[in-house]
Structure formats: C-alpha cells, structure tokens
Design a protein around this motif. Structure first.
Motif, mmCIF file in Angstrom:
data_model
loop_
_atom_site.group_PDB
_atom_site.id
_atom_site.type_symbol
_atom_site.label_atom_id
_atom_site.label_comp_id
_atom_site.label_asym_id
_atom_site.label_seq_id
_atom_site.Cartn_x
_atom_site.Cartn_y
_atom_site.Cartn_z
ATOM 1 N N TYR A 1 0.832 -1.203 0.000
ATOM 2 C CA TYR A 1 0.000 0.000 0.000
ATOM 3 C C TYR A 1 0.870 1.257 0.000
ATOM 4 N N GLU A 2 1.949 1.242 0.776
ATOM 5 C CA GLU A 2 2.843 2.398 0.824
ATOM 6 C C GLU A 2 3.516 2.629 -0.527
ATOM 7 N N LEU B 230 0.995 4.219 -2.918
ATOM 8 C CA LEU B 230 0.760 5.636 -2.680
ATOM 9 C C LEU B 230 1.966 6.487 -3.068
ATOM 10 N N GLY C 186 0.124 8.103 -6.317
ATOM 11 C CA GLY C 186 -0.722 8.835 -5.380
ATOM 12 C C GLY C 186 -1.938 9.486 -6.001
ATOM 13 N N ARG D 118 -5.301 4.003 0.690
ATOM 14 C CA ARG D 118 -5.215 4.701 1.977
ATOM 15 C C ARG D 118 -6.029 3.981 3.053
ATOM 16 N N ASP E 255 -5.386 7.503 10.569
ATOM 17 C CA ASP E 255 -5.459 7.340 9.114
ATOM 18 C C ASP E 255 -6.905 7.209 8.645
ATOM 19 N N PHE F 264 -8.828 10.047 6.215
ATOM 20 C CA PHE F 264 -9.490 9.709 4.955
ATOM 21 C C PHE F 264 -10.963 10.109 5.001
#
Length: 271
Positions: free
Chosen positions: A116-117, A120, A124, A133, A152, A156
């Motif tokens: 996931y990181e 992004l 992004g 996210r 987080d 969002f």
C-alpha cells in the motif's frame, strides 16, 4: 594552359554549381554549408520516433498481458510473480493492490502495508488511491497500531465524505477508538455515520457496531476482533438484526480491486 590550371582539383560537387540557374545558387550554397547536417538530424529524429512508437506498442502489449493474468491469478505467489513481471506497466498499481489484499488475507500485514505504501508513493493520483489509503489504515489496525490506524481512518473520512469507502473508514476509526477504551468517541463517530448514511444498509451496520462496542470489555491481550466477536455473541437477536458474529459482516478492509466506485452505498457482504 598553365601548370596551376592543370593541377587544380576538380570541384567536389562535379561542377553542379556551374550547371544551376543563378537564382538557385544561394539555396545550393545553404545546402552545402548546413543542409546536409539538417537532413542527417531529421533522419535521426525519424529513427527515434519509430523507436518510441515500437516501445509504446510493446508497453501496450505488456499491459494487455498483465490485465489478462490479473483476472486469473489468485495465489500470493502468483501475485508476486505478476508484480515482478508487470509492476512497471500501467496495470502495475492494480497488481500492487491485489498483492496487498492477498498479503492481508494471508496474515502478512507488514507485506500488505509495504505494498500500500509503494502504491501511494508511486501512484498517489491514481483513481484507486483512496482504496490504498483505507487499506493502509486496515493493516495498521490489524497490527494493533490502533492510534495510527484511527488517525489514518479519520484523515481519509474527513477528506472524503462522499467516497464509497467513507463508511468503511468511519467504522474502522470507531473500532480503533474502542480498542483504546474510548467508547464515547467511538459512538460519536458512528452517530455521525448513521446521520450521513441514513436509510442505507450502512446505517444498520453502524448501529450494530455500536451495540458490539458497548459490550466490548477492553483490549486484554487478545485481538480486538476476537473480543468484539465474543461481545457480539452476547447481543440478543431481534427481528431483522444481523445477529451472530457481527464482524463477519463488517468490512475491516476494502474489497479493493473488485468493487466499482458506483457500488458506494452498499456494504460488502460477509464471506
């Protein structure tokens, strides 16, 4: 005839200048001094253009192969192979989302978080960035980093009140707040969700989660999910209520690559 005249070298152009009309001589002089270089440069540009077109065609073919493979691959190993082979294509972001989901379902939360990181960081602005996210928050929740996960989820939800994953984020935030023994705050965010999604299935699920949180006895070494499941089993079953193991019906992670944004108002069904 003099010796100098006899020894003079022949013109390199074979005397072409002498055969041209006088009005074309400036053009001929330009060609001799600059035109040849320009023609060569144009030829090089043409070769570059042909090479770029061939490369783009190759990338399109690779993306097509990646899309077809993504539709049929289910295992973690298969997803890892796809990421290595096609991670650089335009299908790469979707492959990373599927791989993150596969890691999560296999209990490899660190691996899911890493995917996931990476998504992004590289993509992004991708249309599925919201999914990444929320997925990232879900991995932190699964790793019991409840403060970070709640932050987080809240970030969002606050920034995307109309997003189809907004209810998922709010309920995730509520779970994390409850895990930190802040039931009042958990109930407050769920009350706001009930108002925002009144008349939809999300309203009923938010009310059910409120009941589960009320019975949650605090984090005592076991997973919050296990304790919430135990609390849910003590909840009386009413007509029309979800009943039983409520968390089976609560989306703790988004069904990231198989949910269309148009399906915003309907929660995921239990597996």
């Amino acid at each position: 005839m003099s010796t100098d005249t006899q020894n003079a070298p022949a013109p390199a152009d074979g005397g072409m200048a002498e055969k041209l009309p006088e009005e074309l001589l400036p053009v001929y002089d330009w060609y001799r001094t600059q035109g040849r270089q320009l023609v060569m440069a144009a030829a090089v540009l043409l070769l570059v253009a042909v090479g770029v077109m061939a490369y783009l065609r190759y990338r399109a073919n690779q993306a097509g192969l990646a899309s077809a493979a993504l539709m049929t691959t289910e295992s973690v190993e298969g997803m890892e192979n796809l990421e290595r082979q096609y991670g650089g294509t335009r299908v790469g972001p979707l492959i990373r989302l599927r791989l993150a989901e596969a890691y999560y379902n296999a209990g490899n939360y660190a691996g899911a978080r890493g995917q996931y990181e990476t998504f992004l960081k590289r993509s992004g602005r991708h249309p599925m960035a919201g999914t990444a996210r929320v997925g990232l928050a879900a991995t932190r929740e699964a790793e019991q980093a409840f403060a970070e996960a709640a932050r987080d989820y809240a970030s969002f939800a606050d920034a995307n009140p109309k997003h189809y994953l907004y209810p998922v984020a709010v309920m995730g935030q509520a779970r994390c707040l409850a895990a930190q023994n802040d039931k009042a705050a958990a109930r407050d965010v769920l009350d706001r969700l009930i108002v925002a999604r009144a008349g939809t299935p999300w309203e009923g699920m938010a009310r059910d989660l409120q009941g589960v949180i009320d019975r949650f006895e605090g984090f005592k070494g076991r997973s919050i999910f296990d304790q919430m499941n135990a609390a849910a089993k003590t909840q009386p079953t009413e007509p029309g209520a979800t009943g039983g193991n409520l968390l089976d019906a609560l989306p703790t992670t988004p069904a990231v690559t198989n949910v269309a944004p148009g399906a915003a108002a309907v929660p995921a069904t239990a597996k």
